[in-house]
Design a protein around this motif. Sequence first.
Motif, PDB file in Angstrom:
ATOM      1  N   ARG A 100       0.869  -1.182   0.000  1.00 55.46           N
ATOM      2  CA  ARG A 100       0.000   0.000   0.000  1.00 55.46           C
ATOM      3  C   ARG A 100       0.896   1.219   0.000  1.00 55.46           C
ATOM      4  N   GLU A 101       0.670   2.109  -0.942  1.00 54.98           N
ATOM      5  CA  GLU A 101       1.452   3.350  -0.981  1.00 54.98           C
ATOM      6  C   GLU A 101       0.895   4.255   0.114  1.00 54.98           C
ATOM      7  N   ILE A 102       1.745   4.698   1.035  1.00 52.64           N
ATOM      8  CA  ILE A 102       1.189   5.446   2.176  1.00 52.64           C
ATOM      9  C   ILE A 102       1.346   6.965   2.066  1.00 52.64           C
ATOM     10  N   LEU A 103       2.106   7.424   1.103  1.00 48.59           N
ATOM     11  CA  LEU A 103       2.244   8.867   0.896  1.00 48.59           C
ATOM     12  C   LEU A 103       1.134   9.307  -0.071  1.00 48.59           C
ATOM     13  N   LYS A 104       0.295  10.255   0.369  1.00 49.21           N
ATOM     14  CA  LYS A 104      -0.883  10.645  -0.418  1.00 49.21           C
ATOM     15  C   LYS A 104      -0.806  12.100  -0.863  1.00 49.21           C
ATOM     16  N   PRO A 105      -1.360  12.410  -2.030  1.00 48.89           N
ATOM     17  CA  PRO A 105      -1.347  13.810  -2.476  1.00 48.89           C
ATOM     18  C   PRO A 105      -2.263  14.684  -1.608  1.00 48.89           C
ATOM     19  N   ILE A 106      -1.712  15.819  -1.176  1.00 50.48           N
ATOM     20  CA  ILE A 106      -2.456  16.765  -0.322  1.00 50.48           C
ATOM     21  C   ILE A 106      -2.733  18.045  -1.117  1.00 50.48           C
ATOM     22  N   PHE A 107      -1.692  18.555  -1.745  1.00 49.55           N
ATOM     23  CA  PHE A 107      -1.832  19.671  -2.685  1.00 49.55           C
ATOM     24  C   PHE A 107      -1.209  19.240  -4.015  1.00 49.55           C
ATOM     25  N   ILE A 108      -1.873  19.561  -5.125  1.00 44.10           N
ATOM     26  CA  ILE A 108      -1.269  19.371  -6.441  1.00 44.10           C
ATOM     27  C   ILE A 108      -1.294  20.732  -7.140  1.00 44.10           C
ATOM     28  N   ASN A 109      -0.111  21.204  -7.488  1.00 43.28           N
ATOM     29  CA  ASN A 109       0.027  22.516  -8.140  1.00 43.28           C
ATOM     30  C   ASN A 109      -0.774  23.610  -7.424  1.00 43.28           C
ATOM     31  N   GLY A 110      -0.629  23.637  -6.126  1.00 39.64           N
ATOM     32  CA  GLY A 110      -1.240  24.710  -5.338  1.00 39.64           C
ATOM     33  C   GLY A 110      -2.673  24.460  -4.926  1.00 39.64           C
ATOM     34  N   GLU A 111      -3.283  23.416  -5.481  1.00 35.70           N
ATOM     35  CA  GLU A 111      -4.690  23.163  -5.158  1.00 35.70           C
ATOM     36  C   GLU A 111      -4.804  22.045  -4.135  1.00 35.70           C
ATOM     37  N   CYS A 112      -5.617  22.271  -3.125  1.00 36.73           N
ATOM     38  CA  CYS A 112      -5.779  21.244  -2.092  1.00 36.73           C
ATOM     39  C   CYS A 112      -6.603  20.089  -2.646  1.00 36.73           C
ATOM     40  N   LYS A 113      -6.078  18.878  -2.504  1.00 38.50           N
ATOM     41  CA  LYS A 113      -6.735  17.686  -3.062  1.00 38.50           C
ATOM     42  C   LYS A 113      -7.141  16.715  -1.963  1.00 38.50           C
ATOM     43  N   TYR A 114      -7.176  17.206  -0.751  1.00 32.37           N
ATOM     44  CA  TYR A 114      -7.365  16.271   0.361  1.00 32.37           C
ATOM     45  C   TYR A 114      -8.383  16.825   1.331  1.00 32.37           C
ATOM     46  N   GLN A 115      -9.328  16.001   1.720  1.00 30.30           N
ATOM     47  CA  GLN A 115     -10.310  16.401   2.718  1.00 30.30           C
ATOM     48  C   GLN A 115      -9.956  15.669   4.012  1.00 30.30           C
ATOM     49  N   SER A 116      -9.566  16.405   5.034  1.00 32.76           N
ATOM     50  CA  SER A 116      -9.195  15.766   6.298  1.00 32.76           C
ATOM     51  C   SER A 116     -10.404  15.078   6.918  1.00 32.76           C
ATOM     52  N   PRO A 117     -10.216  13.868   7.416  1.00 28.25           N
ATOM     53  CA  PRO A 117     -11.289  13.233   8.182  1.00 28.25           C
ATOM     54  C   PRO A 117     -11.473  13.998   9.502  1.00 28.25           C
ATOM     55  N   SER A 118     -12.548  13.714  10.221  1.00 29.96           N
ATOM     56  CA  SER A 118     -12.716  14.310  11.546  1.00 29.96           C
ATOM     57  C   SER A 118     -11.692  13.696  12.500  1.00 29.96           C
ATOM     58  N   VAL A 119     -11.452  14.377  13.602  1.00 29.62           N
ATOM     59  CA  VAL A 119     -10.460  13.882  14.559  1.00 29.62           C
ATOM     60  C   VAL A 119     -10.877  12.510  15.104  1.00 29.62           C
ATOM     61  N   MET A 120     -12.167  12.318  15.352  1.00 31.39           N
ATOM     62  CA  MET A 120     -12.612  11.018  15.866  1.00 31.39           C
ATOM     63  C   MET A 120     -12.444   9.922  14.811  1.00 31.39           C
ATOM     64  N   GLU A 121     -12.641  10.273  13.541  1.00 34.19           N
ATOM     65  CA  GLU A 121     -12.386   9.293  12.470  1.00 34.19           C
ATOM     66  C   GLU A 121     -10.904   8.933  12.409  1.00 34.19           C
ATOM     67  N   ILE A 122     -10.071   9.944  12.562  1.00 31.58           N
ATOM     68  CA  ILE A 122      -8.621   9.686  12.554  1.00 31.58           C
ATOM     69  C   ILE A 122      -8.251   8.769  13.726  1.00 31.58           C
ATOM     70  N   ALA A 123      -8.879   9.034  14.894  1.00 27.47           N
ATOM     71  CA  ALA A 123      -8.579   8.211  16.069  1.00 27.47           C
ATOM     72  C   ALA A 123      -8.974   6.751  15.829  1.00 27.47           C
ATOM     73  N   GLU A 124     -10.115   6.543  15.173  1.00 28.65           N
ATOM     74  CA  GLU A 124     -10.555   5.177  14.845  1.00 28.65           C
ATOM     75  C   GLU A 124      -9.565   4.504  13.898  1.00 28.65           C
ATOM     76  N   TYR A 125      -9.166   5.256  12.871  1.00 26.73           N
ATOM     77  CA  TYR A 125      -8.197   4.749  11.889  1.00 26.73           C
ATOM     78  C   TYR A 125      -6.885   4.397  12.584  1.00 26.73           C
ATOM     79  N   CYS A 126      -6.484   5.247  13.524  1.00 30.84           N
ATOM     80  CA  CYS A 126      -5.216   5.024  14.218  1.00 30.84           C
ATOM     81  C   CYS A 126      -5.255   3.717  15.014  1.00 30.84           C
ATOM     82  N   LYS A 127      -6.400   3.433  15.631  1.00 37.24           N
ATOM     83  CA  LYS A 127      -6.566   2.158  16.351  1.00 37.24           C
ATOM     84  C   LYS A 127      -6.337   0.986  15.404  1.00 37.24           C
TER      85      LYS A 127
END
Lengths: 482, 482
Positions: free
Chosen positions: A415-442
């Motif tokens: 699995r490629e773990i580095l993900k595009p966040i900005f491409i040519n100045g444009e944001c391409k990433y929608q952050s999950p909520s903090v609780m979603e991140i916490a679930e993912y981290c588990k």
Amino acid sequence: MSAQNLTLLTDLYELTMMQGYFETQENETVVFDVFFRENPNKSGYSIMAGVEQVIEYIKNLNFSYEDVDYLRGLGIFSEDFLHYLSGFHFSGSIYAIPEGTVIFPKEPLVKVIAPIMEAQLVETAILNIINHQSLIATKTSRVVFAAQGDGIMEFGLRRAQGPDAGLYGARAAIIGGCVGTSNVLAGKLFDVPVMGTHAHSWIMSFKDEYTAFKEYAKLYPDACTLLVDTYDTLKSGVPNAIRVFKEMRDAGIKPKSYGIRLDSGDLAYLSKQARKMLDAAGFTDAVIAASNDLDEMLIHDLKIQGAAITSWGVGTNLITSKDCPSFGGVYKLAAIQNKEGEFVPKIKISENTEKITNPGNKTIYRVYDKETGKIRADLICFADEQYDTNEELLLFDPNATWKKTRLEGGTYTMREILKPIFINGECKYQSPSVMEIAEYCKREKDTLWDETKRLFYPHRVYVDLSQKLYDTKAKLLDEMSR
Amino acid sequence: MSAQNLTLLTDLYELTMMQGYFETQENETVVFDVFFRENPNKSGYSIMAGVEQVIEYIKNLNFSYEDVDYLRGLGIFSEDFLHYLSGFHFSGSIYAIPEGTVIFPKEPLVKVIAPIMEAQLVETAILNIINHQSLIATKTSRVVFAAQGDGIMEFGLRRAQGPDAGLYGARAAIIGGCVGTSNVLAGKLFDVPVMGTHAHSWIMSFKDEYTAFKEYAKLYPDACTLLVDTYDTLKSGVPNAIRVFKEMRDAGIKPKSYGIRLDSGDLAYLSKQARKMLDAAGFTDAVIAASNDLDEMLIHDLKIQGAAITSWGVGTNLITSKDCPSFGGVYKLAAIQNKEGEFVPKIKISENTEKITNPGNKTIYRVYDKETGKIRADLICFADEQYDTNEELLLFDPNATWKKTRLEGGTYTMREILKPIFINGECKYQSPSVMEIAEYCKREKDTLWDETKRLFYPHRVYVDLSQKLYDTKAKLLDEMSR
């Protein structure tokens, strides 16, 4: 922070170098990597955090009139350069490992591909944000591990290194596994659970401890944790708490959660005695919470001693990561794009060999054991390298190349773990909520072997280089030392 | 921070206790003290900092509509209480020791006299601010002491615990004695000197080190510090720097300040070798600066080894106070005003005896030796106690009352160090500029004996209690233990 303009939150040398590039160079596109050299707290892994704040920072990057005016006053910047700054925006690309992911030393956590002037400016703030939040998420993860499933509450705001350290530290603590924080602003901004009991001053402001407890129980019957150490834990605090719990029981009040909090003294002894007293009175479901300079080592030790504590408030040692209060992430030039559009790998050698960098425009593949889903290794390679998981994968230790592992095709996944966040100045990433991140981290921590999660002498996860990257690095080092 | 509303930057329990007081009490006026129990970093003294940010915080205290709405959503607050919050402002009085003052354990650094609901709310943020800035100012003061008059530059933003930790940490570092910071935002907001050199990426972005140095010198001839360790310090970096300095000399350019920076390797050895090479080329006034995980211990040791370094960039270890990353200030109830307007002293006992508080509405007199101007002792007493310096002053150790010192009348002076900041909600204090505070702090350190300033096993400054305060405390303890 989202409302604040952090454009000047940078080291002066980023700006003087920018002006230098402005005067002397063609603003070539370059690749910078953020990476760290060692897990903090002797941990076997770290936890990525802070990406959402990096995104906010990049989006808000712009020099206000006052900013430019202040810089003009320093007397070292030309009007041409100041004019350039006043129209500045970030036009590059950024890749990052998503928050909550387990990470390891030497890996590019964030990769910035941008004209050198832009890439240089953003160094300091990106490091500041990622270093801080990853540190606290990692520390929290250790504390949570030590508690063996008990809830950890983040209580450190008063000892955090300033308001942001409390606020974003609480955010990172939730990502790392805390069940809640005492920090009300963090609760509001990040939609995470807020928690608390009461202080000694509450007790002292009433004519006696019993009255203070009774009034608290009347006000907060659903989450009634009474602090029992203001006068004498076993002679006064616990008996008074039991008296109030009995009165609630007699009145037919069934609290959702109730119990006591210990905040001083010998927590092992006091908790066991308090447990006996509560049980004898029929309050077997009363929770015993504890606080007082706790960290993963103390909690681990209290667990071994059989302390009857099942809820932990952790303050100073978590919010400052006391035994290792910095993450050590750095930002290093890895490649410069030539006229043909190719990324020419660059290497930084050093008197200190562990400071030597990995050159080139890279990415990271995480290799999992297909059967268990556990991590076999991480593989750093050039961004354009491709792998076929049906074929054999040869892994080797870059510091001892004779140490080889061959993974048979079909026995592993990648699995490629580095993900595009900005491409040519444009944001391409929608952050999950903090609780979603916490679930993912588990779930992420479930991909680690138990031997990597343990507190002491954890097993190291292999971070290998692809053959092509290894060869390029060796060649560059060889050229340097001629 | 001044633009930010930090009203919700508080622990949830402050708000639940406030509601408790709202429901059950008459909102009596109380006295809370901020004090700490131990100097950080095994220092003999600490430095007060953060008062200006406390003032901003108190001035901006108000619950916005969104704040109240968020709190309503938690489902634990009554509409009556939320209505009270929406009209909240701070109406109490606050006393504080001015920033830059040397301070000692057990002293009230900040004293809040306010209706209990207000006094409770402000606990967390006041502690957060004072703990953080006092910690960094104290750490800095140690680093500055170790450098024996050399300049210390604060370079830690990238490793600070979030943006505020970098920003207010830089402020505190200037108060503690740094000559400048790399943090541009701190420079702008606090009008303090900003400094910097260049990074390895600057060197790597040119075709060779010599060209990179030459271009840098052309751009910044007045402050030309060249980083010499990108490839090989003694074989490449220093010779290339000397070549560029020679070219400047030949061209008749006389820089205000120039030299080299070492950032890796054996700083003692490399600096001595570099000094010889620079001197041999006639550049005896070239400055050798160093960075790389420095702290007061390393600088002290490098000085002993005769390292030829006279300018120091200190990052991580200073901005996080790495060996002791929290200050440990606490906020404890000391008195409750009765109907007659008298402050009835309150004491907090504890299983841990060092956690026992000093009761009452207090102040601090600093006692100086008249001849030398050095501190003899600090005397904590009730706010209404008076002293006549023409009379004999009896000091005694509150933990060993037989240890007595008598100061003859006329041989000592006294100064009350706790100053009014807010009186009945109105700000009565104009903060000096940060550079003024830094100057004052230097003079403050002159009031310490050398034995107190040293890094290892410093002499402790006596913090004594007045006879009246001692007697009151003893009486309360006695009553408690009955």
